[in-house]
Design an enzyme around this catalytic site. Structure first.
Site, PDB file in Angstrom:
ATOM      1  N   HIS A   9       0.925  -1.325  -0.176  1.00 34.42           N
ATOM      2  CA  HIS A   9       0.110  -0.180   0.021  1.00 34.42           C
ATOM      3  C   HIS A   9       0.914   1.163   0.030  1.00 34.42           C
ATOM      4  O   HIS A   9       2.174   1.193   0.468  1.00 34.42           O
ATOM      5  CB  HIS A   9      -0.893   0.125   1.550  1.00 34.42           C
TER       6      HIS A   9
ATOM      7  N   ASP B  11       3.314  -4.299   7.879  1.00 30.09           N
ATOM      8  CA  ASP B  11       2.196  -3.413   7.820  1.00 30.09           C
ATOM      9  C   ASP B  11       1.042  -4.217   8.080  1.00 30.09           C
ATOM     10  O   ASP B  11       0.807  -5.225   7.381  1.00 30.09           O
ATOM     11  CB  ASP B  11       2.138  -2.776   6.181  1.00 30.09           C
TER      12      ASP B  11
ATOM     13  N   GLN C 116      -4.075  -4.762   6.919  1.00 30.86           N
ATOM     14  CA  GLN C 116      -4.959  -5.893   6.436  1.00 30.86           C
ATOM     15  C   GLN C 116      -4.761  -7.073   7.474  1.00 30.86           C
ATOM     16  O   GLN C 116      -5.470  -8.154   7.099  1.00 30.86           O
ATOM     17  CB  GLN C 116      -5.094  -5.922   5.274  1.00 30.86           C
TER      18      GLN C 116
ATOM     19  N   LYS D 278     -10.253  -0.369  10.510  1.00 26.39           N
ATOM     20  CA  LYS D 278     -10.507  -1.696   9.658  1.00 26.39           C
ATOM     21  C   LYS D 278     -10.950  -2.830  10.592  1.00 26.39           C
ATOM     22  O   LYS D 278     -11.134  -4.027  10.079  1.00 26.39           O
ATOM     23  CB  LYS D 278      -9.351  -2.010   8.712  1.00 26.39           C
TER      24      LYS D 278
ATOM     25  N   CYS E 218      -4.669   2.300  -3.794  1.00 30.33           N
ATOM     26  CA  CYS E 218      -3.476   2.821  -3.211  1.00 30.33           C
ATOM     27  C   CYS E 218      -2.409   1.999  -3.327  1.00 30.33           C
ATOM     28  O   CYS E 218      -1.639   2.017  -2.383  1.00 30.33           O
ATOM     29  CB  CYS E 218      -3.623   3.198  -1.543  1.00 30.33           C
TER      30      CYS E 218
END
Lengths: 162, 418
Positions: free
Chosen positions: B130, B208, B211, B234, B373
């Protein structure tokens, strides 16, 4: 059951009229004019990464040739296709006036419809999908930029990234 | 026509969390929300926690010498402990709150990167990232003169581990990798990545988790990475809260990156000294209310059980694949469901993703159309955009069925031939 909405899709039917789909499937004016004097401007849609270029060749203040390339959705492509069909042969002033009418039309000013030549009124449904107005505007904004400053030929834009 | 299928599907694949726990979904029963990778819906308990904080404990944490401020401080600290525990970090003070993953990555790139990366060093990211885990490192490399290297992908958009291994060396200072791809859902084999990075480098390893944390069980203390960033919105929490967990050793190597209230120990005329971890990296009034909201969100997830969340998404993915096989011309990006989070990123013949999203919207189906993104990935896929449907705890077979029906309708409109 979701299909109930699908069968009664007035807004959709309005947006994806057969007129628009025809332009999308077989767009007019695909490809930039092969002319050393071509003036090219590009517009990008940051939401989807699409990019569209419009190229014009002016003879005096008349648009002698016009074409577009790049990638776009059905609305962007149909709008560009209609653009090439309507502004060819127009003066710069006429084309700019038309671009401004299209702009007003896409932002919901339905009165403008009667002034719009060709298939352009078929874009009426787009006004009801605010997030898609940008798609229809791309070609017209590129055209405006390409002809706005008629005194200086614009440099040919770099190849559109796919 | 599909009524029997839907009824059957509903029994087989009910949602994991009751839809009526989520006020927006309860209010709009026909809405098929398939954009949870962009942001999740919020359960009532999260909204109640937010309101509860403002109604009963609202004061500036760490400031006032009065009972109400102490209550705000306690609520903020308790939220930190809850969220750290949920992500498998035994030491809550190694969790620094940020606005989300984007700010977390900028924090690490500035607080650690600016002090430790110099010309000649190498920073490694992947083509799956991302922009939030790509640009901070790209720009750090540009500022410092470090070399920016990008790990390429396999044909099904997994990180090419051989290529990763080939890029690692003693020059590698940072390896920043996504836990789960937001654009195609590919799950990174973290243990393998950790093994490679530790075997070949002394680099900072940043994951990261934007997600990852919402969809997979995460145990930071055994993961073996240096920093793990996440976004609250999220994972059932409010927008504007997230954070980054780091090891004490790596935090000790960081310099403050934002300055102001709360993060100082003492301010002299010509210099200042800094508060301890985590406050050193939380300048200004903390976002206590949203932290409290997120704590309620992760408690809700913990009650569902994260292994069950993963199993639910996997079952729905399998169901979706079976149903989508009937849609001619559909191509799903990414690895097979077993190596993929609850993301269906796809192309339908030559129909533009924007057109798809509009038609699906008319069916009440919310999907994302765009570059997600992740423009470096889009370039490698050779597309400007994809359509993405993403699942979560409240997703059920009806959502998938509506997606399939809408795609069939889209095909009809466009008369797609391929």
């Amino acid at each position: 059951m979701p299909d109930a909405r699908a069968t009664g899709t007035l807004p959709l039917a309005a947006m994806y009229q057969e007129r628009i789909l025809e332009h999308f499937r077989a767009p007019h004016g695909r490809g930039l004019p092969e002319d050393p004097a071509v003036r090219v401007a590009e517009r990008r849609n940051p939401l989807c990464g699409d990019a569209l270029r419009v190229g014009v060749v002016l003879r005096g203040d008349v648009i002698e040739a016009v074409g577009f390339d790049g990638s776009g959705c059905s609305i962007a492509t149909a709008s560009a296709s209609m653009l090439t069909g309507t502004v060819r042969g127009q003066t710069v002033a006429e084309a700019l006036r038309l671009a401004s009418s299209v702009e007003r039309f896409l932002h919901g000013d339905a009165h403008v419809a009667t002034e719009l030549p060709g298939d352009l009124p078929a874009l009426a449904g787009v006004a009801r999908h605010p997030q898609r107005v940008g798609c229809a505007r791309m070609a017209w904004q590129a055209l405006t930029e390409a002809i706005a400053d008629s005194a200086e030929p614009l440099p040919r834009a770099a190849a559109v990234a796919q | 026509m599909t009524t029997s299928l839907i009824a059957e599907g509903t029994t087989a694949h009910a949602s994991l969390a009751p839809r009526h726990d989520f006020p927006l979904l309860a209010e709009q029963p026909a809405l098929r929300y398939l954009d949870s990778a962009a942001t999740s819906q919020k359960p009532q308990v999260v909204l109640d926690a937010l309101t509860g904080f403002y109604a009963t404990a609202n004061a500036n944490p760490h400031r006032g010498a009065y009972a109400l401020s102490a209550a705000a401080t306690d609520a903020y600290h308790a939220a930190r402990a809850t969220i750290a525990r949920f992500l498998g970090a035994a030491d809550p003070e190694t969790l620094v709150f940020t606005r989300g993953t984007t700010e977390a990555m900028n924090l690490v790139a500035n607080a650690w990167g600016a002090a430790h990366v110099q010309a000649g060093d190498e920073i490694v990211v992947t083509a799956l990232e991302h922009h939030a885990n790509f640009i901070p490192w790209q720009q750090l490399a540009k500022r410092t003169g470090a070399t920016f290297r990008i790990v390429e992908l396999t044909a099904d958009q997994r990180i090419d581990l051989d290529h990763l291994a080939s890029l690692l060396s003693s020059r590698t200072r940072v390896v920043a990798i996504t836990h789960v791809s937001n654009a195609v859902g590919a799950i990174t084999p973290v243990h393998e990545v950790v093994r490679l990075v530790r075997a070949h480098t002394n680099a900072l390893l940043v994951l990261d988790g934007a997600q990852g944390a919402p969809h997979l069980p995460v145990a930071f203390d055994t993961l073996g990475v240096d920093f793990y960033a996440f976004s609250g919105h999220k994972m059932l929490g409010p927008m504007g809260i997230g954070g980054v967990i780091g090891t004490r050793a790596r935090w000790a190597e960081c310099q403050p990156w934002q300055f102001g209230g709360d993060m100082i120990e003492w301010v002299h005329d010509q210099d200042s000294t800094w508060n301890v971890l985590p406050y050193r990296f939380e300048a200004g009034t903390p976002n206590a209310a949203d932290a409290v909201g997120l704590a309620a969100g992760v408690q809700y997830l913990a009650a569902l059980d994260m292994a069950a969340v993963r199993a639910h998404e996997l079952a729905l993915l399998d169901y979706a694949h079976a149903r989508l096989a009937d849609v001619e011309g559909l191509h799903i990006f990414g690895p097979p469901p077993a190596e993929r989070s609850g993301v269906l990123s796809f192309a339908l013949a030559d129909v533009h993703p924007h057109d798809l999203a509009t038609i699906l919207d008319e069916h009440g189906v919310c999907i994302r159309a765009g570059h997600h993104c992740a423009q470096p990935l889009m370039r490698r896929l050779g597309v400007s955009a994809t359509a993405r449907a993403s699942l979560y705890v409240y997703t059920d077979a009806r959502d998938i069925d509506a997606l399939v029906d809408a795609l069939v309708h889209a095909r009809r409109i466009f008369g797609a031939t391929s």
